[in-house]
Design an enzyme around this catalytic site. Structure first.
Site, PDB file in Angstrom:
ATOM      1  N   ASP A 188       0.860  -1.192   0.000  1.00  0.00           N
ATOM      2  CA  ASP A 188       0.000   0.000   0.000  1.00  0.00           C
ATOM      3  C   ASP A 188       0.886   1.229   0.000  1.00  0.00           C
ATOM      4  O   ASP A 188       2.051   1.142  -0.374  1.00  0.00           O
ATOM      5  CB  ASP A 188      -0.900  -0.039   1.252  1.00  0.00           C
ATOM      6  CG  ASP A 188      -2.239   0.638   1.033  1.00  0.00           C
ATOM      7  OD1 ASP A 188      -2.259   1.876   0.966  1.00  0.00           O
ATOM      8  OD2 ASP A 188      -3.255  -0.063   0.931  1.00  0.00           O
ATOM      9  N   HIS A 242      -3.243   6.007   3.845  1.00  0.00           N
ATOM     10  CA  HIS A 242      -4.046   4.831   3.525  1.00  0.00           C
ATOM     11  C   HIS A 242      -3.463   3.561   4.151  1.00  0.00           C
ATOM     12  O   HIS A 242      -4.174   2.761   4.774  1.00  0.00           O
ATOM     13  CB  HIS A 242      -4.113   4.710   2.004  1.00  0.00           C
ATOM     14  CG  HIS A 242      -5.154   3.794   1.475  1.00  0.00           C
ATOM     15  ND1 HIS A 242      -4.890   2.476   1.184  1.00  0.00           N
ATOM     16  CD2 HIS A 242      -6.452   3.998   1.149  1.00  0.00           C
ATOM     17  CE1 HIS A 242      -5.981   1.905   0.690  1.00  0.00           C
ATOM     18  NE2 HIS A 242      -6.945   2.811   0.663  1.00  0.00           N
ATOM     19  N   SER A 412     -11.227  -0.776   0.648  1.00  0.00           N
ATOM     20  CA  SER A 412      -9.846  -0.773   1.127  1.00  0.00           C
ATOM     21  C   SER A 412      -9.746  -1.292   2.550  1.00  0.00           C
ATOM     22  O   SER A 412      -8.663  -1.687   2.991  1.00  0.00           O
ATOM     23  CB  SER A 412      -9.269   0.646   1.085  1.00  0.00           C
ATOM     24  OG  SER A 412      -8.969   1.036  -0.223  1.00  0.00           O
TER      25      SER A 412
END
Length: 728
Positions: A188, A242, A412
């Site tokens: 990620d 994220h 996600s």
């Protein structure tokens, strides 16, 4: 199951960590005001693998690729020799996959070069480097967050996703199933391993694929993140957050503060594929290999897009063939579609649910979805980037004094909940293969969620993961049967004999409404490989070629429908391939343009109002231009359209010029705004007019007037159809 409790919302953006944790009776853990960072050990960035935004091309399907970068499986050949043959240079290699990244010279299109190499059979596959995208979180207004049920607090902050109405994580933990001994790779943007809820469960290694560097200290890693912009100055990019949220979903420590991950005794690695600028599939594949080689048993992928990447397929096969479970997010596209890598065989695609266990509106759906998990307004960590001296780096996503936690939405996060549950399974049953892990989640899921209350549906797969039911199964020995492998060989019968059916789309559809679906493409030998999939009988669908790559009309394809059986325990190296023979669809590297010669106004071929040309090509010479003539009257409102890359696929970035009889440039147009070149124009006088078609590489620099100032662009996939209309 009982109805979900109502959940009011508050804005975490305005809460300090003191306010948030004081309400829970916890001391403040936010560090003091920023100061100079400790000496950096970040590796200097050379930018050798950076992607030039000017080289990024968007196809008719929205896929993005890098025009001048070619990914090649060398099949044992020399990368340098191949690069010399192509007039390019080797940027990097992945020895585990026998893959090289080659930069092509100006004017060559990687898609066209790749198809030509595959057609010749010189390499196993060759393709343009594709651009990957983070699945953007869905941010909702967070006005209110009110009283929570007692069973929604596991450390100090409320987490409805883990409660008994949702994943029911405590039932598994109380039974001793916590993911202990399992390592999860988080591929990620970089996770903040300095965060108080992540530091205890960091596995001690973090990876920057751009510099191929492994970091083993917290300060070294956050300095590397600081240095993504080329300088270590105690500032981090505010877009980096994220990966921290994703890692906390899986492995936030049960340490009496903040939140708890669904597998609180698991450990995690972080590999930073998303950094400033574009990210290609090459660095993603490098990160997958690194994660596998570190000993991860699960890999989480909260990213994706459209299109197909043979490199990502090979990288994930590298993991699956080593019994590493691969979890992917279904996507946030709001519609039914296949996305990459969620469409690939062997992976577990996770959909998102809201607090009421309904499918989240944004969650991508389809028959490839396996299970679902909470993904709307889930409480997760946000980065703090705490230096060794207790100060924080500045400029980050979490503002000074911010809590270090946030409410956030997206597949996600349903994806990493699923990865965490996979870690819980493997902590209890380490010998299960990836298909068994997937099937165990499916068999114990709550199928009453979604549109089919009796079981599988396209929106939620087999339903909501239930860790209480999962724990009951893990206590026993009744496990699902092992996965298997399938192989298909596609050939095309031509007048000269059989040739491999390269770039064929091959789809397996499991029998029944709940049968799993997988999709791949064939390599240069015509093989399509399926690893770690459900045993059983499948409907086999084949179509070739992939028109998004080669361009053309649908009647150029041939199709096949049949059956394929996959046996439990079978592996790719020993399974016999099923042969499929088609009668058309071979890739033509030397097409004949029906309008040549038409490279000058004197050689222009006629076109009239209301007509379209046959398929034509900007091909056969380095800087081809094609002329068509028509007769018009003063005041005619005409529209000329080039149907090229956006409309029919292929590689032509079209450019269109309208000229009068003297050759004067009356109007020109590059393709833009998601369409190919189009000119709308009112003719000034009666007479003969000319339409000149070429590529932007050839004519853009001179606004259509001098091909010698442009770049070479000679590809058999530079296909187009020209249409001329008289508007009312």
């Amino acid at each position: 199951m009982p109805g979900a409790l109502p959940m009011k919302k508050i804005s975490l953006a305005v809460l300090s960590l003191t306010t948030l944790l004081a309400a829970c009776g916890q001391p403040q853990t936010s560090p003091q005001s920023p100061a100079a960072s400790a000496p950096s050990v970040a590796v200097p960035r050379t930018h050798a693998l950076d992607i030039d935004p000017a080289q990024v091309v968007t196809t008719k399907n929205g896929d993005m690729y890098v025009r001048n970068q070619l990914v090649v499986n060398l099949r044992g050949h020399s990368a340098d020799a191949l690069a010399d043959q192509l007039g390019g240079r080797v940027l990097d290699q992945l020895p585990e996959l026998d893959v090289a990244l080659i930069e092509l010279p100006q004017g060559k299109d990687a898609r066209s070069v790749g198809v030509a190499l595959m057609r010749e059979g010189q390499v196993l596959y060759a393709a343009a480097q594709t651009v990957q995208r983070q699945i953007e979180p869905v941010r909702t207004a967070q006005d209110q967050l009110g009283a929570q049920a007692v069973n929604q607090v596991f450390d100090t902050l409320p987490q409805y996703a883990l409660d008994s109405n949702h994943l029911h994580a405590k039932a598994a933990w109380d039974a001793g199933f916590t993911g202990k001994g399992v390592k999860v790779g988080v591929i990620d943007d970089p996770s903040d391993v300095s965060h108080p809820d992540l530091r205890p469960n960091w596995a001690g290694k973090a990876y920057d694929p751009a510099t191929n560097t492994t970091y083993t200290t917290v300060q070294g890693w956050i300095d590397a993140i600081d240095g993504f912009d080329g300088k270590v100055d105690n500032k981090v990019d505010p877009g980096i957050e994220h990966g921290t949220a994703v890692a906390s979903t899986i492995a936030a420590a049960k340490n009496g503060q903040g939140i708890v991950g669904v597998a609180p005794d698991s450990k995690f690695y972080t590999a930073a594929i998303f950094q400033p600028g574009f990210i290609g599939d090459y660095l993603v594949a490098r990160s997958v290999i690194w994660t596998v080689n570190q000993g991860a048993q699960v890999i989480n992928n909260s990213w994706g897009g459209t299109g197909y990447s043979p490199l990502l397929k090979q990288a994930f096969d590298y993991a699956l063939e080593r019994d590493i479970t691969v979890v992917v997010s279904a996507g946030n596209s709001y519609r039914e579609e296949w996305r990459n890598p969620a469409q690939l065989p062997g992976v577990i695609a996770s959909a998102a649910l809201d607090i009421n266990n309904d499918k989240a509106g944004f969650s991508t759906y389809g028959r490839h979805v396996s299970v679902a998990a909470p993904g709307v307004d889930v409480m997760l960590a946000s980065p703090l980037f705490i230096n060794a001296d207790g100060t924080r780096k500045t400029g980050g996503y979490t503002k000074d004094g911010g809590s270090g936690y946030q409410l956030i939405s997206g597949t996600s996060f349903s994806g990493p909940y699923t990865s965490g549950v996979a870690a819980v399974i493997l902590g209890a049953k380490p010998d299960l293969d990836p298909h068994q892990v997937r099937r165990l989640m499916e068999e114990t899921a709550d199928g009453s969620v979604g549109s089919n209350k009796a079981g599988f549906d396209r929106e939620t797969g087999y339903g909501l993961i239930r860790m209480d039911k999962l724990a009951d199964r893990l206590k026993g020995s009744n496990m699902p049967q092992k996965g298997g492998a399938g192989r298909v060989k596609v050939e095309i019968q031509t007048p000269g004999g059989y040739v491999p059916g390269i770039l064929a789309d091959v789809i397996l559809e499991g029998d029944g409404a709940d049968g799993a679906v997988y999709a791949v493409q064939t390599d240069s030998d015509g093989y399509a490989n399926f690893v770690s999939i459900a045993p059983g009988t499948y409907t086999l669908r084949v179509a070739t070629p992939d028109l998004t790559l080669t361009g053309g009309q649908s009647d150029e394809r041939d199709t096949y429908v049949g059956k394929l059986t996959v046996t439990s325990g079978s592996v790719l190296s020993t399974v016999a391939p099923q042969r499929v023979v088609l009668v058309k669809g071979a890739v033509d590297l030397n097409p004949v343009d029906p309008y040549e010669p038409n490279d000058t106004m004197a050689e222009a071929k006629p076109i009239s109002y209301g007509k379209m040309t046959e398929l034509a090509y900007i091909f056969g010479k380095p800087r081809d231009v094609d002329f068509f003539s028509f007769t018009g009257k003063a005041g005619d409102n005409i529209q000329a359209d080039v149907h090229a890359r956006t409309a029919i696929g292929g590689s032509l970035d079209s450019f269109l010029v309208l000229r009068d009889a003297s050759g004067k440039n009356l109007a020109y147009n590059d393709d833009a705004n998601g369409q190919d070149s189009v000119i709308t124009f009112k003719l000034p006088a009666d007479g003969t007019y000319f339409l000149e078609v070429s590529s932007c590489n050839i004519l853009c620099k001179s606004n259509g007037d001098d091909a010698s100032k442009g770049q070479d662009d000679d590809s058999p996939f530079n296909k187009y159809v020209l249409e001329l209309q008289l508007l009312k």
